[in-house]
Structures are given as C-alpha cells and as structure tokens.
Design a protein around this motif. Structure first.
Motif, short mmCIF file in Angstrom:
data_model
loop_
_atom_site.label_atom_id
_atom_site.label_comp_id
_atom_site.label_asym_id
_atom_site.label_seq_id
_atom_site.Cartn_x
_atom_site.Cartn_y
_atom_site.Cartn_z
N LYS A 1 5.12 10.33 -3.01
CA LYS A 1 4.96 11.27 -4.13
C LYS A 1 6.27 11.50 -4.86
O LYS A 1 6.29 11.73 -6.07
N GLY A 2 7.39 11.39 -4.16
CA GLY A 2 8.69 11.61 -4.80
C GLY A 2 9.28 10.37 -5.43
O GLY A 2 10.46 10.38 -5.82
N ALA A 3 8.50 9.30 -5.56
CA ALA A 3 9.02 8.05 -6.11
C ALA A 3 9.52 8.24 -7.54
O ALA A 3 8.88 8.93 -8.34
N THR A 4 10.65 7.62 -7.84
CA THR A 4 11.22 7.71 -9.18
C THR A 4 11.41 6.35 -9.83
O THR A 4 11.62 6.27 -11.04
N SER A 5 11.35 5.27 -9.07
CA SER A 5 11.58 3.94 -9.61
C SER A 5 10.38 3.46 -10.43
O SER A 5 9.23 3.53 -9.98
N ALA A 6 10.68 2.93 -11.60
CA ALA A 6 9.62 2.36 -12.44
C ALA A 6 9.03 1.11 -11.81
O ALA A 6 7.92 0.68 -12.16
N ASP A 7 9.76 0.52 -10.85
CA ASP A 7 9.29 -0.70 -10.19
C ASP A 7 8.48 -0.42 -8.93
O ASP A 7 8.05 -1.37 -8.26
N ALA A 8 8.28 0.83 -8.58
CA ALA A 8 7.55 1.14 -7.34
C ALA A 8 6.15 0.54 -7.36
O ALA A 8 5.75 -0.19 -6.44
N ALA A 9 5.38 0.83 -8.40
CA ALA A 9 4.01 0.31 -8.48
C ALA A 9 3.99 -1.21 -8.68
O ALA A 9 3.21 -1.91 -8.02
N PRO A 10 4.83 -1.79 -9.57
CA PRO A 10 4.83 -3.24 -9.70
C PRO A 10 5.22 -3.98 -8.42
O PRO A 10 4.64 -5.02 -8.10
N PHE A 11 6.20 -3.44 -7.67
CA PHE A 11 6.60 -4.12 -6.43
C PHE A 11 5.49 -4.01 -5.38
O PHE A 11 5.24 -4.96 -4.65
N ARG A 12 4.84 -2.88 -5.32
CA ARG A 12 3.68 -2.73 -4.42
C ARG A 12 2.62 -3.77 -4.77
O ARG A 12 2.06 -4.43 -3.90
N ALA A 13 2.34 -3.92 -6.07
CA ALA A 13 1.34 -4.90 -6.51
C ALA A 13 1.78 -6.31 -6.15
O ALA A 13 0.95 -7.15 -5.75
N PHE A 14 3.06 -6.60 -6.26
CA PHE A 14 3.59 -7.92 -5.89
C PHE A 14 3.37 -8.19 -4.40
O PHE A 14 2.94 -9.28 -4.00
N LEU A 15 3.69 -7.20 -3.57
CA LEU A 15 3.53 -7.37 -2.12
C LEU A 15 2.07 -7.62 -1.74
O LEU A 15 1.77 -8.41 -0.84
N MET A 16 1.16 -6.96 -2.45
CA MET A 16 -0.25 -7.08 -2.13
C MET A 16 -0.91 -8.28 -2.82
O MET A 16 -2.04 -8.64 -2.49
N GLY A 17 -0.20 -8.89 -3.77
CA GLY A 17 -0.76 -10.01 -4.51
C GLY A 17 -0.56 -11.33 -3.80
O GLY A 17 0.01 -11.40 -2.70
N PRO A 18 -1.00 -12.42 -4.42
CA PRO A 18 -0.94 -13.75 -3.79
C PRO A 18 0.46 -14.17 -3.37
O PRO A 18 0.64 -14.72 -2.28
N ARG A 19 1.47 -13.92 -4.21
CA ARG A 19 2.83 -14.34 -3.86
C ARG A 19 3.38 -13.56 -2.68
O ARG A 19 4.00 -14.13 -1.78
N GLY A 20 3.16 -12.26 -2.70
CA GLY A 20 3.63 -11.45 -1.58
C GLY A 20 2.93 -11.80 -0.29
O GLY A 20 3.57 -11.97 0.77
N ARG A 21 1.64 -11.95 -0.33
CA ARG A 21 0.87 -12.28 0.87
C ARG A 21 1.28 -13.65 1.43
O ARG A 21 1.32 -13.84 2.64
N ALA A 22 1.59 -14.58 0.55
CA ALA A 22 2.02 -15.90 1.01
C ALA A 22 3.35 -15.80 1.78
O ALA A 22 3.55 -16.51 2.77
N ILE A 23 4.23 -14.92 1.32
CA ILE A 23 5.50 -14.72 2.03
C ILE A 23 5.24 -14.16 3.42
O ILE A 23 5.77 -14.65 4.43
N PHE A 24 4.41 -13.12 3.51
CA PHE A 24 4.13 -12.52 4.82
C PHE A 24 3.43 -13.51 5.75
O PHE A 24 3.71 -13.56 6.95
N ALA A 25 2.52 -14.29 5.20
CA ALA A 25 1.82 -15.30 6.02
C ALA A 25 2.81 -16.31 6.57
O ALA A 25 2.67 -16.78 7.72
N ARG A 26 3.83 -16.65 5.78
CA ARG A 26 4.83 -17.62 6.23
C ARG A 26 5.60 -17.10 7.45
O ARG A 26 6.08 -17.90 8.28
N TYR A 27 5.70 -15.80 7.58
CA TYR A 27 6.40 -15.21 8.72
C TYR A 27 5.45 -14.84 9.86
O TYR A 27 5.88 -14.18 10.81
N GLY A 28 4.20 -15.24 9.76
CA GLY A 28 3.28 -15.07 10.87
C GLY A 28 2.38 -13.85 10.83
O GLY A 28 1.62 -13.62 11.77
#
Length: 255
Positions: A224-251
């Motif tokens: 709730k105290g987030a101030t970064s304009a990139d908070a929501a975009p970075f969350r979306a990146f982590l949950m999107g195809p590119r982010g998920r591919a990175i996590f899958a690569r690490y097992g």
C-alpha cells in the motif's frame, strides 16, 4: 580577459545545468524471499536491460521481510515464500487491493554435502534418524520461516519429526540452512529444490512427496505504501511470459 570570461561563463552554465538535472530514476523496491536470490536478480537485470530503472531487491526470510513491511519499511513489492506471511500483511492493511496473486511454486528436498554417499529413505520404515546419527538436521526456523514450516509439516506427516526434532539446527532462512550443509556443519538439510539446484556443494538425497506438506506457493503483491511508478509494470513483467521463463530456468514451478 574576454576569452577567460567566456570560459568562466560556460563553466558556470554547465554547473547550473548539472544542478538542474533531475536525479536518476530509481527502480521499485522489492522485498523477496531468500530462495529467490538468483532468479529475482536475473529478472531485475532483464528488466533493466529493457531500459527501465533497475529494481532494488532485498532478500531475507519471508517472516523477517513481512515484519519489516508491517513496521513501515519503505518498499513497493513483496514476494513471500508462503501465503501465511502475505496474509499477515493483508490483514494489517499493508497490501494494495487487487494486486495479490500466486506467482510461483517449488518443491521440498533433503540435501547432503556433494561428497557424501548417504542414501536416505523418508517416512515410516525409513532411515533418516539413523543416517543423521549424532549430526544436525539443518532447516530454516520452523517456528516462522516458510521453508522450515513446510519441512516440519512434511516430517510430521511422514513420521520422522519426533525422531529428529531434537537435532534440528534452526537457521534464520533457507539459504542459511543450505550454507550449513555446504560447509559440512550439518550432514543433512531441508531446503527447496531451487536452492539445491543453485549450489554445487550439495546433492539431493531425497524428495519430499508433494502431499506431505501444504502446497508451496509464492504470492506477490504491491504494498500500500508503494511509490515507484514501476511497481505495477514490474509485477506484470514477473507474472508475464518473460518473467515466468526466467523463474522456470531456475527450477521454479510457474503457474
């Protein structure tokens, strides 16, 4: 004199321009479970390579991070290794509504030093206590840390906990438990499969059945105290195809 005056004027103008330049943009501040160290670092680097300010990530036990967030530590995103600590923040009014989601899954394993030749059978009729002998079983603290809580639940379900609970060394997080096994201070340890994969100093000697412990889920949320304009975009990146591919690569188990 005129030339010197012009040089001084140019220098003064440059200093004014530098002073007037806006400070470099800062990336979102992320509180992430210790088991995410390699994968979240890789995700942050990929985000930065795409032209965004690099996220600033702090790694520790989910319990420690949640307590920091509850105490008002500045942060934009929280990624926990279990749902319980995210529940604590949500009940405490620290989570931005509608931003919580399950990001990842994992598996629980038993590891030994890489040079060890022990063979372990978990469960009733198994030999965990005998193999452990007078040695210690390294675990993240079962009283608070997700990996330790999953581990205790699994050992209880399999019937091993009573025999080994007196020999558990309680580490502050799962990576600290892994380190005890890596340096031979404990002959066996309970960690995530991704932790074992990240270390050449240990080997997996047993895998806990998925049904022996609650599902391992990593929820993510914007605080709730987030101030970064990139908070929501970075969350979306982590949950999107590119982010998920990175996590899958690490097992990790991607959802």
């Amino acid at each position: 004199m005129t030339a010197m005056f012009r040089r001084l004027s140019m220098l003064a103008a440059m200093l004014v321009a530098i002073g007037a330049a806006p400070p470099p943009a800062e990336g979102p501040r992320v509180l992430a479970a210790a088991s995410l160290q390699e994968s979240m670092t890789a995700a942050a680097e990929a985000w930065a390579r795409a032209g965004h300010p690099r996220p600033r990530v702090a790694f520790a036990a989910s319990s420690a991070l949640a307590r920091q967030a509850m105490a008002g530590a500045p942060a934009d995103l929280f990624v926990s290794a279990d749902e319980a600590w995210m529940d604590v923040l949500e009940r405490g009014g620290r989570v931005r509504a509608g931003t919580r989601a399950n990001l990842l899954g994992n598996r629980l394993v038993l590891v030994a030093p890489a040079a060890s030749r022990v063979a372990v059978r978990l469960g009733r009729g198994g030999n965990l206590a005998a193999v452990l002998g007078t040695g210690r079983l390294a675990m993240a603290d079962p009283a608070a840390v997700p990996a330790g809580k999953y581990g205790q639940a699994a050992l209880e379900r399999l019937g091993d906990w009573r025999a080994v609970s007196g020999r558990v060394v309680r580490a502050e997080n799962v990576r600290a438990a892994l380190a005890l096994v890596e340096r031979g201070a404990a002959p066996l340890g309970v960690v995530y499969a991704t932790d074992a994969r990240a270390s050449r100093a240990v080997r997996v000697v047993a895998v806990f059945p998925a049904a022996s412990h609650p599902p391992i889920r990593y929820p993510i949320a914007i605080l709730k105290g987030a101030t970064s304009a990139d908070a929501a975009p970075f969350r979306a990146f982590l949950m999107g195809p590119r982010g998920r591919a990175i996590f899958a690569r690490y097992g990790f188990v991607v959802r």
